[in-house]
Design an enzyme around this catalytic site. Structure first.
Site, PDB file in Angstrom:
ATOM      1  N   GLU A  50       0.847  -1.193   0.000  1.00 48.06           N
ATOM      2  CA  GLU A  50       0.000   0.000   0.000  1.00 48.06           C
ATOM      3  C   GLU A  50       0.881   1.241   0.000  1.00 48.06           C
ATOM      4  OE1 GLU A  50      -3.819   2.234   2.007  1.00 48.06           O
ATOM      5  OE2 GLU A  50      -2.794   0.696   3.207  1.00 48.06           O
ATOM      6  N   GLU A  75       4.836   4.878   3.808  1.00 47.69           N
ATOM      7  CA  GLU A  75       4.320   6.162   4.277  1.00 47.69           C
ATOM      8  C   GLU A  75       5.497   7.054   4.666  1.00 47.69           C
ATOM      9  OE1 GLU A  75       2.485   9.094   4.711  1.00 47.69           O
ATOM     10  OE2 GLU A  75       0.939   7.538   4.558  1.00 47.69           O
ATOM     11  N   ASN A 102       9.682   7.693   0.470  1.00 48.95           N
ATOM     12  CA  ASN A 102       8.919   8.139  -0.693  1.00 48.95           C
ATOM     13  C   ASN A 102       8.567   6.930  -1.546  1.00 48.95           C
ATOM     14  OD1 ASN A 102       9.341  10.892   0.040  1.00 48.95           O
ATOM     15  ND2 ASN A 102      11.385  10.778  -0.853  1.00 48.95           N
ATOM     16  N   ASP A 125      -2.924  12.212  -1.845  1.00 50.18           N
ATOM     17  CA  ASP A 125      -3.109  13.664  -1.779  1.00 50.18           C
ATOM     18  C   ASP A 125      -3.533  14.173  -3.156  1.00 50.18           C
ATOM     19  OD1 ASP A 125      -2.857  16.465  -1.541  1.00 50.18           O
ATOM     20  OD2 ASP A 125      -1.282  16.247  -0.033  1.00 50.18           O
ATOM     21  N   LYS A 129      -5.409  22.214  -5.888  1.00 56.50           N
ATOM     22  CA  LYS A 129      -5.199  23.531  -6.484  1.00 56.50           C
ATOM     23  C   LYS A 129      -4.435  23.383  -7.791  1.00 56.50           C
ATOM     24  CE  LYS A 129      -5.220  26.120  -2.144  1.00 56.50           C
ATOM     25  NZ  LYS A 129      -4.466  27.034  -1.249  1.00 56.50           N
ATOM     26  N   ASP A 161     -11.478  10.493  -4.204  1.00 57.90           N
ATOM     27  CA  ASP A 161     -12.767  11.187  -4.163  1.00 57.90           C
ATOM     28  C   ASP A 161     -12.705  12.496  -4.935  1.00 57.90           C
ATOM     29  OD1 ASP A 161     -10.992  12.219  -2.288  1.00 57.90           O
ATOM     30  OD2 ASP A 161     -12.570  12.985  -0.998  1.00 57.90           O
TER      31      ASP A 161
END
Length: 221
Positions: A50, A75, A102, A125, A129, A161
């Site tokens: 993951e 993570e 990373n 993430d 923007k 989402d």
């Protein structure tokens, strides 16, 4: 971090966290580094990775539910990894390991070629923007690293989402020669192994549709 999270790094990290050699950055992987999954997990078993595991809700649940498979959580945020270790200890998920790094560098340098059966990218993430969208994880370069890490027939599963990011993911992977769709229609069905997380709840409360995608790694020539 909380006292419990600090304890996790002191007491649990030697059991759960894979030590890695760093390049220049604190969460980088030194090129040429590698791990032997059989040595890390003490056996040969299907490996699920993951990317961006956050607090670890999805992967801890999966690892505890599938003891015959091995799991790796990637993570960069130490507090999230600490929470993952605490929950993994509580759940008895001895088949879970973590790496603080990373994700693209883990895929590129640390995991052996064709070592993963599945890669998960759930709610990365969105960098929503416009000026920040170039920072998004899922790019043609990422697709190439994912294809290298996956075995032939392995599956890359994604969820987001943010509609425009979902479209970007689909465009990138539709255009990747190493992958083919593992779904019919516009979007994949919700992956049964993906538990409901805080990120998904937040998106649903905001009225955003959850989009799933799944791609199969084509056989190497």
């Amino acid at each position: 971090m909380s006292d419990a999270q600090e304890r996790a790094w002191t007491e649990l990290a030697p059991r759960f966290v894979i030590p890695v050699q760093r390049d220049a950055a604190a969460t980088s992987i030194l090129p040429g580094s590698h791990v032997d999954p059989a040595a890390v997990w003490g056996r040969l078993a299907p490996l699920v990775v993951e990317i961006g595991s956050g607090q670890g809700h999805a992967i801890v649940h999966a690892a505890a539910s599938a003891p015959r498979r091995d799991f790796l959580a990637i993570e960069v945020f130490k507090a999230g990894l600490a929470r993952t270790m605490l929950d993994a200890e509580k759940a008895g998920a001895t088949n879970l390991r973590l790496v603080e790094a990373n994700a693209p560098e883990v895929l590129q340098h640390l995991l052996p070629t064709a070592s993963a059966d599945e890669l998960w990218v759930f709610f990365p993430d969105p960098w929503h923007k416009k000026k920040h969208t170039k920072r998004r994880l899922v790019t043609p370069g990422f697709a190439a690293h994912a294809a290298s890490a996956l075995r032939d027939g392995g599956v890359l599963r994604l969820a987001t989402d943010w509609e425009d990011y979902a479209l970007q993911m689909r465009d990138v992977l539709d255009g990747a020669a190493e992958f083919e769709r593992a779904f019919e229609g516009e979007w994949a069905e919700r992956f049964d192994g993906r538990v409901l997380t805080a990120f998904e709840r937040k998106g649903a409360r905001a009225g955003r549709d959850i989009r799933d995608l799944a791609y199969r790694r084509k056989a190497r020539a």
